[in-house]
Design an enzyme around this catalytic site. Sequence first.
Site, short mmCIF file in Angstrom:
data_model
loop_
_atom_site.label_atom_id
_atom_site.label_comp_id
_atom_site.label_asym_id
_atom_site.label_seq_id
_atom_site.Cartn_x
_atom_site.Cartn_y
_atom_site.Cartn_z
N GLY A 151 30.48 35.11 62.89
CA GLY A 151 29.63 34.25 63.04
C GLY A 151 29.50 33.03 63.92
CE LYS A 200 28.84 38.15 57.29
NZ LYS A 200 29.58 37.04 58.07
CD GLU A 246 34.55 41.58 59.07
OE1 GLU A 246 33.66 42.04 59.67
OE2 GLU A 246 34.66 40.73 58.34
CB SER A 301 30.48 37.23 67.49
OG SER A 301 30.53 36.12 66.65
CG HIS A 348 33.81 39.44 54.33
ND1 HIS A 348 33.57 37.96 54.73
CD2 HIS A 348 33.17 40.25 55.54
CE1 HIS A 348 33.11 38.09 55.88
NE2 HIS A 348 32.85 39.41 56.47
CD GLU A 359 31.31 35.49 55.57
OE1 GLU A 359 30.50 36.04 54.81
OE2 GLU A 359 30.96 35.40 56.67
CG ASN A 415 28.52 41.66 55.16
OD1 ASN A 415 27.89 41.67 54.16
ND2 ASN A 415 29.64 40.97 55.46
P1 13P Z 1 28.88 38.22 62.71
O1 13P Z 1 28.71 39.62 63.26
O2 13P Z 1 27.77 37.71 62.17
O3 13P Z 1 29.85 37.48 63.22
O4 13P Z 1 29.90 38.58 61.13
C1 13P Z 1 30.86 39.54 60.97
C2 13P Z 1 31.07 39.83 59.88
O5 13P Z 1 31.65 38.79 58.96
C3 13P Z 1 30.78 41.18 59.04
O6 13P Z 1 31.36 41.53 57.79
#
Ligand code: 13P
Length: 255
Positions: A171, A8, A165, A211, A93, A95, A6
């Site tokens: 992150g 982002k 997640e 992560s 997601h 976010e 992803n």
């Molecule tokens: P990170 O791997 O940067 O923690 O992000 C995970 C994520 O949100 C994947 O959709």
Amino acid sequence: MLIAGNWKMNTDRQRAVSLARDVLEHVGDSDSDVLVAICPPFVNLEAVSSVVSGSAVRLGAQNVHHAESGAFTGEVSVPMLQGVGCHYAIVGHSERRQYFCETDETVNEKVKACVDSRLVPIVCVGESLSEREENKQEEVVTRQVRKALSGVDLPDAASLVVAYEPVWAIGTGRTATPEQAQEVHALIRGLLVQSFGETIGKAINILYGGSMNPGNAEELLAQTDVDGGLIGGASLKPDQFAAIVESARNQAAIN
Ligand code: 13P
């Protein structure tokens, strides 16, 4: 197994193309046991599509709208994504739930629109830090999974992917321990089996995200109900992404 990157809101067009090329180069030929996908921003889907088309690397979007077309300024529909070669769409997601007002209900609309048209939704669920601190992860994830998949029936359910997640691990560099991940993945597996029966429930890929990196992937992917990863930060680094894919391939060879 499935390893999905992803990206982002990262990569301009040029960077997206070069990153996709690097991923192709690093990940190499197809491996039927481990599927690989990359999910660039909407505007770079077409450019990345021309890089990966004909290869084993599949394309995914980071979001989708549930309607086929219409007056929904700024949105992108399932047929539009399929028109540029998308196989997957990430749905719900954290976010998007946190910053863009997505709810269990809108997530459910999107999931249904995807499965109706055979775009594979990667349905994201996961508890926040405060919910984890109050030990509410089971309650939260159960609600999210039940609501997201409400009204989804067999045989469509067979093409779902679910991603656990935990929000506190995204992150932050703070990964769930393999045991914490397995505990929630087993819960999700139970819900899927309850809804769709043993065969389909056990065949649905449940990804871990938060992560994940080359240092922790092997242990996470070794868990019984961890069927892959949804990778954020490390998916922007082709060598790291490829190392995670390699761990998945090793694990698939053991299974
Ligand atoms: P990170 O791997 O940067 O923690 O992000 C995970 C994520 O949100 C994947 O959709």
